[in-house]
Design a protein around this motif. Structure first.
Motif, PDB file in Angstrom:
ATOM      1  N   GLY B  81     -39.968 -20.934  18.866  1.00 15.56           N
ATOM      2  CA  GLY B  81     -39.948 -20.673  20.311  1.00 15.56           C
ATOM      3  C   GLY B  81     -39.186 -19.420  20.717  1.00 15.56           C
ATOM      4  N   ILE B  82     -38.857 -18.554  19.759  1.00 21.26           N
ATOM      5  CA  ILE B  82     -38.176 -17.296  20.117  1.00 21.26           C
ATOM      6  C   ILE B  82     -39.165 -16.393  20.858  1.00 21.26           C
ATOM      7  CG2 ILE B  82     -37.043 -15.228  19.207  1.00 21.26           C
ATOM      8  CD1 ILE B  82     -35.920 -16.933  16.967  1.00 21.26           C
ATOM      9  N   LYS B  83     -38.709 -15.830  21.958  1.00 22.50           N
ATOM     10  CA  LYS B  83     -39.590 -15.064  22.857  1.00 22.50           C
ATOM     11  C   LYS B  83     -38.944 -13.741  23.250  1.00 22.50           C
ATOM     12  CE  LYS B  83     -42.424 -18.630  24.230  1.00 22.50           C
ATOM     13  NZ  LYS B  83     -43.575 -18.762  23.339  1.00 22.50           N
ATOM     14  N   ASN B  84     -39.784 -12.881  23.814  1.00 20.72           N
ATOM     15  CA  ASN B  84     -39.315 -11.674  24.509  1.00 20.72           C
ATOM     16  C   ASN B  84     -38.361 -10.811  23.685  1.00 20.72           C
ATOM     17  OD1 ASN B  84     -40.788 -12.425  26.802  1.00 20.72           O
ATOM     18  ND2 ASN B  84     -39.135 -13.806  27.435  1.00 20.72           N
ATOM     19  N   ALA B  85     -38.749 -10.554  22.438  1.00 24.29           N
ATOM     20  CA  ALA B  85     -37.946  -9.661  21.598  1.00 24.29           C
ATOM     21  C   ALA B  85     -38.048  -8.232  22.132  1.00 24.29           C
ATOM     22  CB  ALA B  85     -38.444  -9.730  20.157  1.00 24.29           C
ATOM     23  N   ALA B  86     -36.930  -7.523  22.049  1.00 21.10           N
ATOM     24  CA  ALA B  86     -36.916  -6.103  22.432  1.00 21.10           C
ATOM     25  C   ALA B  86     -35.989  -5.353  21.497  1.00 21.10           C
ATOM     26  CB  ALA B  86     -36.455  -5.951  23.882  1.00 21.10           C
ATOM     27  N   LEU B  87     -36.311  -4.097  21.221  1.00 28.35           N
ATOM     28  CA  LEU B  87     -35.515  -3.245  20.323  1.00 28.35           C
ATOM     29  C   LEU B  87     -35.131  -1.967  21.058  1.00 28.35           C
ATOM     30  CD1 LEU B  87     -37.798  -3.413  17.129  1.00 28.35           C
ATOM     31  CD2 LEU B  87     -35.719  -4.744  17.547  1.00 28.35           C
ATOM     32  N   GLN B  88     -33.950  -1.468  20.750  1.00 25.80           N
ATOM     33  CA  GLN B  88     -33.527  -0.173  21.299  1.00 25.80           C
ATOM     34  C   GLN B  88     -32.901   0.642  20.167  1.00 25.80           C
ATOM     35  OE1 GLN B  88     -30.063  -0.345  23.748  1.00 25.80           O
ATOM     36  NE2 GLN B  88     -30.106   1.845  24.206  1.00 25.80           N
ATOM     37  N   THR B  89     -33.576   1.708  19.759  1.00 25.36           N
ATOM     38  CA  THR B  89     -33.046   2.567  18.694  1.00 25.36           C
ATOM     39  C   THR B  89     -31.836   3.338  19.215  1.00 25.36           C
ATOM     40  OG1 THR B  89     -35.241   2.846  17.735  1.00 25.36           O
ATOM     41  CG2 THR B  89     -33.602   4.530  17.189  1.00 25.36           C
ATOM     42  N   LEU B  90     -30.741   3.326  18.458  1.00 27.67           N
ATOM     43  CA  LEU B  90     -29.581   4.136  18.842  1.00 27.67           C
ATOM     44  C   LEU B  90     -29.560   5.460  18.092  1.00 27.67           C
ATOM     45  CD1 LEU B  90     -26.751   1.439  18.975  1.00 27.67           C
ATOM     46  CD2 LEU B  90     -28.041   2.413  20.876  1.00 27.67           C
ATOM     47  N   ASN B  91     -30.011   5.435  16.827  1.00 33.43           N
ATOM     48  CA  ASN B  91     -29.897   6.641  16.016  1.00 33.43           C
ATOM     49  C   ASN B  91     -30.749   6.500  14.751  1.00 33.43           C
ATOM     50  OD1 ASN B  91     -28.095   7.937  13.584  1.00 33.43           O
ATOM     51  ND2 ASN B  91     -28.083   9.215  15.417  1.00 33.43           N
ATOM     52  N   ILE B  92     -31.411   7.599  14.379  1.00 34.18           N
ATOM     53  CA  ILE B  92     -32.190   7.643  13.127  1.00 34.18           C
ATOM     54  C   ILE B  92     -31.697   8.843  12.321  1.00 34.18           C
ATOM     55  CG2 ILE B  92     -34.487   8.058  12.132  1.00 34.18           C
ATOM     56  CD1 ILE B  92     -35.675   6.665  14.610  1.00 34.18           C
ATOM     57  N   GLU B  93     -31.458   8.624  11.039  1.00 29.78           N
ATOM     58  CA  GLU B  93     -31.048   9.716  10.152  1.00 29.78           C
ATOM     59  C   GLU B  93     -32.005   9.727   8.976  1.00 29.78           C
ATOM     60  OE1 GLU B  93     -26.401  10.112   9.886  1.00 29.78           O
ATOM     61  OE2 GLU B  93     -27.236  10.087   7.867  1.00 29.78           O
ATOM     62  N   GLN B  94     -32.666  10.866   8.771  1.00 29.66           N
ATOM     63  CA  GLN B  94     -33.685  10.929   7.714  1.00 29.66           C
ATOM     64  C   GLN B  94     -33.147  11.660   6.487  1.00 29.66           C
ATOM     65  OE1 GLN B  94     -37.267  13.000   8.793  1.00 29.66           O
ATOM     66  NE2 GLN B  94     -38.239  12.611   6.818  1.00 29.66           N
ATOM     67  N   HIS B  95     -33.439  11.138   5.315  1.00 28.44           N
ATOM     68  CA  HIS B  95     -33.104  11.787   4.039  1.00 28.44           C
ATOM     69  C   HIS B  95     -34.365  11.737   3.191  1.00 28.44           C
ATOM     70  CE1 HIS B  95     -28.647  11.761   4.657  1.00 28.44           C
ATOM     71  NE2 HIS B  95     -29.013  10.857   5.548  1.00 28.44           N
ATOM     72  N   GLY B  96     -35.178  12.794   3.262  1.00 23.94           N
ATOM     73  CA  GLY B  96     -36.423  12.824   2.491  1.00 23.94           C
ATOM     74  C   GLY B  96     -37.360  11.715   2.929  1.00 23.94           C
ATOM     75  N   ARG B  97     -37.768  10.880   1.965  1.00 21.23           N
ATOM     76  CA  ARG B  97     -38.740   9.821   2.250  1.00 21.23           C
ATOM     77  C   ARG B  97     -38.079   8.530   2.714  1.00 21.23           C
ATOM     78  NH1 ARG B  97     -43.668  11.403   0.557  1.00 21.23           N
ATOM     79  NH2 ARG B  97     -44.545   9.314   0.471  1.00 21.23           N
ATOM     80  N   LEU B  98     -36.776   8.611   3.023  1.00 19.47           N
ATOM     81  CA  LEU B  98     -36.033   7.450   3.509  1.00 19.47           C
ATOM     82  C   LEU B  98     -35.399   7.795   4.855  1.00 19.47           C
ATOM     83  CD1 LEU B  98     -33.590   5.244   1.517  1.00 19.47           C
ATOM     84  CD2 LEU B  98     -32.681   6.570   3.405  1.00 19.47           C
ATOM     85  N   ALA B  99     -35.340   6.830   5.735  1.00 16.42           N
ATOM     86  CA  ALA B  99     -34.621   7.036   6.992  1.00 16.42           C
ATOM     87  C   ALA B  99     -33.861   5.754   7.299  1.00 16.42           C
ATOM     88  CB  ALA B  99     -35.591   7.368   8.127  1.00 16.42           C
ATOM     89  N   ARG B 100     -32.668   5.914   7.885  1.00 15.02           N
ATOM     90  CA  ARG B 100     -31.946   4.708   8.293  1.00 15.02           C
ATOM     91  C   ARG B 100     -31.841   4.745   9.815  1.00 15.02           C
ATOM     92  NH1 ARG B 100     -28.549   6.170  11.479  1.00 15.02           N
ATOM     93  NH2 ARG B 100     -26.593   7.243  11.041  1.00 15.02           N
ATOM     94  N   GLU B 101     -32.153   3.589  10.379  1.00 20.08           N
ATOM     95  CA  GLU B 101     -32.102   3.444  11.831  1.00 20.08           C
ATOM     96  C   GLU B 101     -31.019   2.442  12.183  1.00 20.08           C
ATOM     97  OE1 GLU B 101     -35.409   1.300  13.388  1.00 20.08           O
ATOM     98  OE2 GLU B 101     -34.838   1.580  15.469  1.00 20.08           O
ATOM     99  N   ILE B 102     -30.235   2.731  13.213  1.00 20.27           N
ATOM    100  CA  ILE B 102     -29.372   1.701  13.774  1.00 20.27           C
ATOM    101  C   ILE B 102     -29.825   1.453  15.209  1.00 20.27           C
ATOM    102  CG2 ILE B 102     -27.433   2.228  12.239  1.00 20.27           C
ATOM    103  CD1 ILE B 102     -26.022   3.608  14.464  1.00 20.27           C
ATOM    104  N   GLY B 103     -29.683   0.205  15.659  1.00 25.34           N
ATOM    105  CA  GLY B 103     -30.149  -0.098  16.999  1.00 25.34           C
ATOM    106  C   GLY B 103     -29.624  -1.416  17.510  1.00 25.34           C
ATOM    107  N   ARG B 104     -30.091  -1.749  18.706  1.00 22.99           N
ATOM    108  CA  ARG B 104     -29.714  -3.014  19.326  1.00 22.99           C
ATOM    109  C   ARG B 104     -30.983  -3.819  19.607  1.00 22.99           C
ATOM    110  NH1 ARG B 104     -25.178  -4.304  20.623  1.00 22.99           N
ATOM    111  NH2 ARG B 104     -25.865  -5.564  22.369  1.00 22.99           N
ATOM    112  N   PHE B 105     -30.857  -5.144  19.576  1.00 26.76           N
ATOM    113  CA  PHE B 105     -32.010  -5.995  19.894  1.00 26.76           C
ATOM    114  C   PHE B 105     -31.594  -7.041  20.913  1.00 26.76           C
ATOM    115  CE2 PHE B 105     -30.912 -10.113  18.124  1.00 26.76           C
ATOM    116  CZ  PHE B 105     -29.956  -9.816  17.160  1.00 26.76           C
ATOM    117  N   SER B 106     -32.601  -7.590  21.577  1.00 24.93           N
ATOM    118  CA  SER B 106     -32.375  -8.794  22.367  1.00 24.93           C
ATOM    119  C   SER B 106     -33.583  -9.695  22.174  1.00 24.93           C
ATOM    120  CB  SER B 106     -32.163  -8.465  23.853  1.00 24.93           C
ATOM    121  OG  SER B 106     -33.341  -7.916  24.386  1.00 24.93           O
ATOM    122  N   LEU B 107     -33.370 -10.974  22.339  1.00 29.88           N
ATOM    123  CA  LEU B 107     -34.471 -11.948  22.260  1.00 29.88           C
ATOM    124  C   LEU B 107     -34.030 -13.201  22.992  1.00 29.88           C
ATOM    125  CD1 LEU B 107     -33.205 -13.856  19.846  1.00 29.88           C
ATOM    126  CD2 LEU B 107     -34.309 -12.205  18.381  1.00 29.88           C
TER     127      LEU B 107
END
Lengths: 145, 145
Positions: B81-107
């Motif tokens: 019954g989890i509903k209304n998920a949302a994501l907000q990216t705070l920052n993306i750092e790319q290193h070649g074919r890899l990237a790390r994202e940090i962010g916030r979510f709500s649900l």
């Protein structure tokens, strides 16, 4: 020419492998330093293992950015009576000056009766190469239960 | 020669910037696809956004590896019954074919009376470039409270 290309390619593979090995060795040592600092209650020593701009993502608390905030968080955990932290690396993947580690942790938390209860969980750390060493840049974890 | 070196260095900076931009654009789109799939209850659609060997690290549950296990986990969340998920990216750092994202979510999670309660938290995702697109390879999150 073909031999030269093969030898060159082989030397690249060896160099990549040596680089990955050195990241793993350095990260293993940094993790041992983390555990030693935690288990003797040295929050300042823990904070020095993180990059200056590092961010930790503790369960049940907001993210904390920078060494001062990180030291304060771990000081709180130590004063809260958390004991006997242990880490087990499952896998490290290196990409240039960045490496991501996944692993498992355990620690003991006092319950309402001050009895220590063992908590197990998992973590992801993004390490960055800073000068000759590797430092924690992103540190996030959560419990299995 | 100096001019040539400068022009070459500048073109590298432009290329790196264009590459980072394209990773961010692709990751933003993949995150929108993730949210669309979740909010219509399509666990198979979510699983297809992860690499074949991806691992998720859910709070309160063991890690789950591979698309079948990931689909099963998100199917359980949807059926719970989890509903209304949302994501907000705070920052993306790319290193070649890899990237790390940090962010916030709500649900929104149903409580014992089936009333939806809003949960907020934070996440770290490690993305990998697979063919022309970017896919989630490591996905870990926890709640703020």
């Amino acid at each position: 020419m073909k031999k030269f290309v093969l030898a060159f390619a082989f030397s690249l593979v060896l160099a990549a492998s040596a680089q990955a090995q050195s990241a793993k060795t350095a990260i293993d040592q940094a993790n041992r330093n983390w555990i030693t600092a935690f288990n003797k209650g040295d929050a300042a020593g823990i904070a020095q293992l993180y990059t200056e701009q590092a961010t930790i993502f503790p369960p049940g608390a907001p993210m904390a950015k920078g060494r001062a905030a990180i030291q304060k968080f771990w000081q709180g955990a130590i004063e809260g009576g958390i004991k006997n932290a242990a880490l087990q690396t499952l896998n490290i993947e290196q990409h240039g000056r960045l490496a991501r580690e996944i692993g498992r942790f355990s620690l003991e938390v006092p319950d309402a009766d001050k009895k220590l209860v063992r908590i197990e969980g998992k973590y992801v750390v993004i390490w960055k190469k800073v000068g000759p060493g590797w430092m924690l840049d992103i540190d996030i974890w959560n419990a299995d239960k």
